[in-house]
Scaffold this motif. Structure first.
Motif, PDB file in Angstrom:
ATOM      1  N   HIS A   1       0.869  -1.176   0.000  1.00  0.00           N
ATOM      2  CA  HIS A   1       0.000   0.000   0.000  1.00  0.00           C
ATOM      3  C   HIS A   1       0.900   1.218   0.000  1.00  0.00           C
ATOM      4  O   HIS A   1       1.966   1.203   0.629  1.00  0.00           O
ATOM      5  N   PRO A   2       0.515   2.309  -0.683  1.00  0.00           N
ATOM      6  CA  PRO A   2       1.401   3.478  -0.757  1.00  0.00           C
ATOM      7  C   PRO A   2       1.782   4.062   0.594  1.00  0.00           C
ATOM      8  O   PRO A   2       2.847   4.663   0.730  1.00  0.00           O
ATOM      9  N   THR A   3       0.928   3.892   1.606  1.00  0.00           N
ATOM     10  CA  THR A   3       1.192   4.551   2.894  1.00  0.00           C
ATOM     11  C   THR A   3       1.774   3.614   3.947  1.00  0.00           C
ATOM     12  O   THR A   3       1.998   4.035   5.086  1.00  0.00           O
ATOM     13  N   ILE A   4       1.981   2.329   3.598  1.00  0.00           N
ATOM     14  CA  ILE A   4       2.547   1.398   4.568  1.00  0.00           C
ATOM     15  C   ILE A   4       3.722   0.673   3.938  1.00  0.00           C
ATOM     16  O   ILE A   4       3.873   0.646   2.716  1.00  0.00           O
ATOM     17  N   THR A   5       4.562   0.115   4.780  1.00  0.00           N
ATOM     18  CA  THR A   5       5.679  -0.666   4.272  1.00  0.00           C
ATOM     19  C   THR A   5       5.171  -2.033   3.818  1.00  0.00           C
ATOM     20  O   THR A   5       4.244  -2.597   4.411  1.00  0.00           O
ATOM     21  N   THR A   6       5.781  -2.545   2.743  1.00  0.00           N
ATOM     22  CA  THR A   6       5.391  -3.863   2.239  1.00  0.00           C
ATOM     23  C   THR A   6       5.673  -4.918   3.301  1.00  0.00           C
ATOM     24  O   THR A   6       6.730  -4.919   3.934  1.00  0.00           O
TER      25      THR A   6
END
Length: 255
Positions: free
Chosen positions: A178-183
């Motif tokens: 997700h763009p706002t969380i780390t993979t």
């Protein structure tokens, strides 16, 4: 002899010029054009179990879902209150939908059992996805709550409400992005919570509960001594009156 051949050549050449180059090319008639055939799309799945009622939206038209309803790319399926739908896809994968849930079969391209491009948009509610056979090429994705769950061959449950999503992995391996969380990588018996941006370890009792979830209304686990899952239109995860907040007390965070 040479004179005869010369005269024959001259006669043939004169005949060609009298006919004219354009006339010579068109005398055979217009070039044939092969008709372009628009093939009917092939179904990518079929509804194999239904309890309650559900709607299928295709090309802005709504249809009632029944057992045997074929599914095509672009179809949206919406279940009603106290309803359940199980769909089996052309590659053998199975999707179970709980009550008040909605998905879109955005992409379902199967070249073979190990080379597929699949994108399922999970818009709301509960979905149990079981992708059979590990992919070696292409992508297998379930997208919901703004998160992307990339798999190879996996079984997991997603719970979506607006931009919030929780995912419980039953078997296999899932990569969450997700763009706002780390993979993140999620392993069996773990729960990913996008709102908390955490991967949590489920206790054995809790994991057993989820393993029996979204298999059919008549097979749902009974919330007696363990946590219960309310309708996703309410709070996502709750527990019995003897257990406090599941996301804090009932789960162990992975270190």
């Amino acid at each position: 002899m040479k004179i005869i051949l010369f005269v024959a050549f001259f006669i043939a050449l004169a005949s060609y010029w009298n006919q004219g180059p354009e006339k010579s090319r068109t005398s055979r008639g217009p070039a044939s054009v092969e008709p372009i055939l628009k093939l009917d799309p092939k179904p990518v799945g079929v509804v194999v179990d239904l309890k309650g009622s559900a709607l299928l939206t295709r090309d802005s038209h709504e249809l009632n879902v029944s057992i045997g309803s074929e599914l095509f790319e672009g179809d949206k399926i919406t279940t009603q209150e106290r309803s359940f739908v199980r769909s089996k896809m052309v590659d053998g994968s199975v999707f179970n939908m709980g009550s008040n849930s909605e998905i879109v079969v955005s992409t379902y391209q199967v070249r073979n059992l190990h080379d597929r491009d699949v994108v399922i948009h999970h818009l709301k509610g509960m979905l149990r996805s079981h992708f059979i056979n590990k992919n070696q090429k292409g992508k297998l994705e379930v997208r919901g709550g703004g998160a992307v769950f990339g798999v190879r061959g996996t079984e997991f449950i997603t719970l979506v409400k607006d931009e919030s999503v929780k995912m419980i992995l039953l078997e296999g391996l899932v990569e969450v992005s997700h763009p706002t969380i780390t993979t993140k990588l999620v392993y069996p018996q773990e729960l990913f919570d996008k709102e908390l941006d955490q991967v949590l370890k489920l206790k054995a009792m809790e994991f057993d509960y989820y393993q029996d979830m979204c298999l059919g209304l008549d097979q749902e686990p009974k919330p007696k001594t363990t946590m219960i899952l309310n309708n996703p239109s309410d709070d996502f995860i709750r527990e019995s009156k003897n257990i406090k907040n599941l996301s804090k007390e009932g789960l162990e965070r992975i270190v």
